[in-house]
Motif scaffolding. Sequence first.
Motif, PDB file in Angstrom:
ATOM      1  N   SER A 145      10.151   9.059  23.635  1.00 26.11           N
ATOM      2  CA  SER A 145      11.516   8.792  24.403  1.00 26.11           C
ATOM      3  C   SER A 145      12.688   8.417  23.448  1.00 26.11           C
ATOM      4  CB  SER A 145      11.130   7.660  25.271  1.00 26.11           C
ATOM      5  OG  SER A 145      10.574   6.431  24.720  1.00 26.11           O
ATOM      6  N   ILE A 146      13.644   8.713  23.438  1.00 24.14           N
ATOM      7  CA  ILE A 146      14.883   8.514  22.707  1.00 24.14           C
ATOM      8  C   ILE A 146      16.188   7.722  23.420  1.00 24.14           C
ATOM      9  CG2 ILE A 146      14.169  10.072  20.700  1.00 24.14           C
ATOM     10  CD1 ILE A 146      16.150  11.864  21.548  1.00 24.14           C
ATOM     11  N   TRP A 147      16.649   6.913  22.946  1.00 27.28           N
ATOM     12  CA  TRP A 147      17.803   6.141  23.362  1.00 27.28           C
ATOM     13  C   TRP A 147      19.091   6.509  22.681  1.00 27.28           C
ATOM     14  CZ3 TRP A 147      19.316   2.824  27.072  1.00 27.28           C
ATOM     15  CH2 TRP A 147      20.659   2.370  26.830  1.00 27.28           C
ATOM     16  N   VAL A 148      20.171   7.014  23.473  1.00 28.21           N
ATOM     17  CA  VAL A 148      21.228   7.455  22.994  1.00 28.21           C
ATOM     18  C   VAL A 148      22.152   6.519  22.815  1.00 28.21           C
ATOM     19  CG1 VAL A 148      23.490   9.141  23.645  1.00 28.21           C
ATOM     20  CG2 VAL A 148      21.177   9.610  24.344  1.00 28.21           C
ATOM     21  N   SER A 149      22.526   6.065  21.561  1.00 31.78           N
ATOM     22  CA  SER A 149      23.454   4.855  21.327  1.00 31.78           C
ATOM     23  C   SER A 149      24.971   5.088  21.565  1.00 31.78           C
ATOM     24  CB  SER A 149      23.248   4.435  19.770  1.00 31.78           C
ATOM     25  OG  SER A 149      23.833   3.561  19.467  1.00 31.78           O
ATOM     26  N   GLN A 150      25.488   4.395  22.282  1.00 24.99           N
ATOM     27  CA  GLN A 150      26.826   4.640  22.450  1.00 24.99           C
ATOM     28  C   GLN A 150      27.665   3.356  22.069  1.00 24.99           C
ATOM     29  OE1 GLN A 150      26.001   5.580  26.657  1.00 24.99           O
ATOM     30  NE2 GLN A 150      27.239   7.450  26.634  1.00 24.99           N
ATOM     31  N   ASN A 151      26.848   2.432  21.615  1.00 24.10           N
ATOM     32  CA  ASN A 151      27.663   1.134  20.958  1.00 24.10           C
ATOM     33  C   ASN A 151      27.728   1.213  19.202  1.00 24.10           C
ATOM     34  OD1 ASN A 151      27.985  -0.287  23.299  1.00 24.10           O
ATOM     35  ND2 ASN A 151      25.685  -1.087  22.919  1.00 24.10           N
ATOM     36  N   TYR A 152      26.742   1.991  19.041  1.00 21.59           N
ATOM     37  CA  TYR A 152      26.638   1.744  17.262  1.00 21.59           C
ATOM     38  C   TYR A 152      26.780   3.292  16.885  1.00 21.59           C
ATOM     39  CZ  TYR A 152      24.657  -2.734  17.927  1.00 21.59           C
ATOM     40  OH  TYR A 152      24.353  -3.961  18.311  1.00 21.59           O
ATOM     41  N   THR A 153      27.247   3.755  15.825  1.00 20.84           N
ATOM     42  CA  THR A 153      27.337   4.981  15.077  1.00 20.84           C
ATOM     43  C   THR A 153      26.445   4.847  13.876  1.00 20.84           C
ATOM     44  OG1 THR A 153      29.473   4.745  14.173  1.00 20.84           O
ATOM     45  CG2 THR A 153      29.361   5.745  16.398  1.00 20.84           C
ATOM     46  N   ARG A 154      25.839   5.996  13.224  1.00 24.24           N
ATOM     47  CA  ARG A 154      25.455   6.206  12.012  1.00 24.24           C
ATOM     48  C   ARG A 154      26.192   6.378  10.790  1.00 24.24           C
ATOM     49  NH1 ARG A 154      23.303   9.845   8.982  1.00 24.24           N
ATOM     50  NH2 ARG A 154      21.654   9.205   7.729  1.00 24.24           N
ATOM     51  N   ALA A 155      27.248   7.288  11.164  1.00 24.55           N
ATOM     52  CA  ALA A 155      27.915   7.794   9.804  1.00 24.55           C
ATOM     53  C   ALA A 155      29.199   8.413  10.371  1.00 24.55           C
ATOM     54  CB  ALA A 155      27.119   8.935   9.230  1.00 24.55           C
ATOM     55  N   ALA A 156      30.289   8.453   9.509  1.00 22.99           N
ATOM     56  CA  ALA A 156      31.462   8.902   9.690  1.00 22.99           C
ATOM     57  C   ALA A 156      31.768  10.058   8.668  1.00 22.99           C
ATOM     58  CB  ALA A 156      32.574   7.971   9.439  1.00 22.99           C
ATOM     59  N   GLN A 157      32.874  10.991   9.028  1.00 20.97           N
ATOM     60  CA  GLN A 157      33.294  11.929   7.981  1.00 20.97           C
ATOM     61  C   GLN A 157      33.700  11.110   6.731  1.00 20.97           C
ATOM     62  OE1 GLN A 157      33.553  15.213   8.054  1.00 20.97           O
ATOM     63  NE2 GLN A 157      32.699  15.381  10.048  1.00 20.97           N
ATOM     64  N   GLY A 158      33.227  11.502   5.475  1.00 18.57           N
ATOM     65  CA  GLY A 158      33.561  10.814   4.175  1.00 18.57           C
ATOM     66  C   GLY A 158      32.680   9.680   3.861  1.00 18.57           C
ATOM     67  N   GLY A 159      31.652   9.216   4.809  1.00 18.97           N
ATOM     68  CA  GLY A 159      30.894   8.306   4.663  1.00 18.97           C
ATOM     69  C   GLY A 159      29.612   8.683   3.717  1.00 18.97           C
ATOM     70  N   THR A 160      28.503   7.998   4.036  1.00 20.06           N
ATOM     71  CA  THR A 160      27.323   8.402   3.402  1.00 20.06           C
ATOM     72  C   THR A 160      26.310   8.699   4.164  1.00 20.06           C
ATOM     73  OG1 THR A 160      26.597   5.968   3.998  1.00 20.06           O
ATOM     74  CG2 THR A 160      27.905   6.157   1.743  1.00 20.06           C
ATOM     75  N   GLY A 161      26.531   9.313   5.353  1.00 19.89           N
ATOM     76  CA  GLY A 161      25.537   9.906   6.306  1.00 19.89           C
ATOM     77  C   GLY A 161      24.621  10.727   5.730  1.00 19.89           C
ATOM     78  N   ALA A 162      25.102  11.847   4.649  1.00 18.44           N
ATOM     79  CA  ALA A 162      24.418  12.805   4.108  1.00 18.44           C
ATOM     80  C   ALA A 162      23.556  12.201   2.852  1.00 18.44           C
ATOM     81  CB  ALA A 162      25.134  13.994   3.797  1.00 18.44           C
ATOM     82  N   ALA A 163      23.788  11.175   2.345  1.00 20.47           N
ATOM     83  CA  ALA A 163      22.961  10.421   1.322  1.00 20.47           C
ATOM     84  C   ALA A 163      21.676   9.564   1.901  1.00 20.47           C
ATOM     85  CB  ALA A 163      23.953   9.381   0.641  1.00 20.47           C
ATOM     86  N   LYS A 164      20.771   9.528   1.217  1.00 16.06           N
ATOM     87  CA  LYS A 164      19.363   8.825   1.692  1.00 16.06           C
ATOM     88  C   LYS A 164      19.580   7.835   0.949  1.00 16.06           C
ATOM     89  CE  LYS A 164      14.678  10.291   2.917  1.00 16.06           C
ATOM     90  NZ  LYS A 164      14.924  10.427   4.370  1.00 16.06           N
ATOM     91  N   CYS A 165      20.216   6.738   1.548  1.00 16.32           N
ATOM     92  CA  CYS A 165      20.585   5.445   1.046  1.00 16.32           C
ATOM     93  C   CYS A 165      20.154   4.195   1.934  1.00 16.32           C
ATOM     94  CB  CYS A 165      21.816   5.216   0.547  1.00 16.32           C
ATOM     95  SG  CYS A 165      23.041   5.321   1.961  1.00 16.32           S
ATOM     96  N   GLY A 166      19.617   3.136   1.579  1.00 17.84           N
ATOM     97  CA  GLY A 166      18.960   2.146   2.386  1.00 17.84           C
ATOM     98  C   GLY A 166      20.231   1.705   3.180  1.00 17.84           C
TER      99      GLY A 166
END
Length: 363
Positions: free
Chosen positions: A184-205
């Motif tokens: 089961s998965i929860w769709v987060s509408q409060n939090y985001t993970r990554a933005a354009q220009g951010g680090t979303g595509a990097a595997k970083c802690g």
Amino acid sequence: MSTAPLTFAVHRNANPMPEAERVEAFRNLGFGTLFSDHMAIIDWHADRGWHSPRITARAPFQIDPAGSVLHYAQEIFEGMKAYRDVNGRIVLFRPDENAKRFNASARRMAMPELPEADFLAAIEQLLAVDAAWIPEAEGASLYLRPFMFASEAFLGVRPSREYIFSVIASPVGPYFKGGAKPISIWVSQNYTRAAQGGTGAAKCGGNYAGSLAAQAEASANGCDQVVFLDAAERNWVEELGGMNIFFVMADGSIVTPPLGTILPGITRKSVITLAQDAGIAIEERPYSFAEWQADAQSGRLTEVFVCGTAAVMASVGTVKSAEGSFQIGNGTGGPVTDRLRNTLIGIQRGAIPDPHGWVRVIG
Ligand SMILES: *Cc1c(COP(=O)(O)O)cnc(C)c1O
């Protein structure tokens, strides 16, 4: 700085876990709680480059309290599995892709790149001393965690001039305790993970640190995992905290979110290739939460699955958000997911031909 491949010094652990104890521990494997006897280490200094490659007894690092990773989170990692194929050989799945992605993450985080040959040598050398730590039970493997962090004692804000690269290994059982049961998965509408220009595509802690509050919200709402929407519009489905997502339509076609702010998963890339091999129309395109709800409702959407090295592939049965919940198909998975999973696992285990040369035999 030399570019010749590094040669590892091997210092064996003087107190390895007794075999009987290891065999006992293998009876009840969790995920990432038990560790092998050794670790690989390579140091980097701005003046010396990569140096002192070694295999040593697994032990704590000594880090200065001003060590920059502790303050500014310059840290990246990879996740891969060593396991025995159906012929008993030790194999890795597309390790060259992990080496390449590690360097892509390093560039984004202003860290030094490690030559791919040295990344792979560190893993192979560690496996050479810890081969007995590869579990043989169905679905079990030796999870490998290569990582690198900034170790210079310095509080100014700039890239560190010293880093430690290391690989540790953890024998693991299946990632989800429920086994093959849909999640089961929860769709987060409060939090985001990554933005354009951010680090979303990097595997970083840091990406994971930022996802934990959202994962806690998912757990509080009775869900196994959290799925993130895009940061700009809170509209487009991106991915889970550590897995990519795919949508299977009633006409047999598949949709998956495009690269950009998501992590370019090696499982994702492999699934896309396998779908294409099977003649399935697969589209990498933005897919909105509204479309997802409407397609599940109308029956146009029949299956949803998530994938990554740790869990391989898991079906999504239920989707929940602050707006309510809905089911995917009859909530029990489906034939397209099963077929792709069987093909992927079959190739990984050497049970069916490997037409793309993805499996690397180590020993
Ligand atoms: C590692 C990871 C994945 C999955 O990548 P694989 O290469 O398939 O293991 C997906 N999303 C995130 C955020 C990840 O960190």
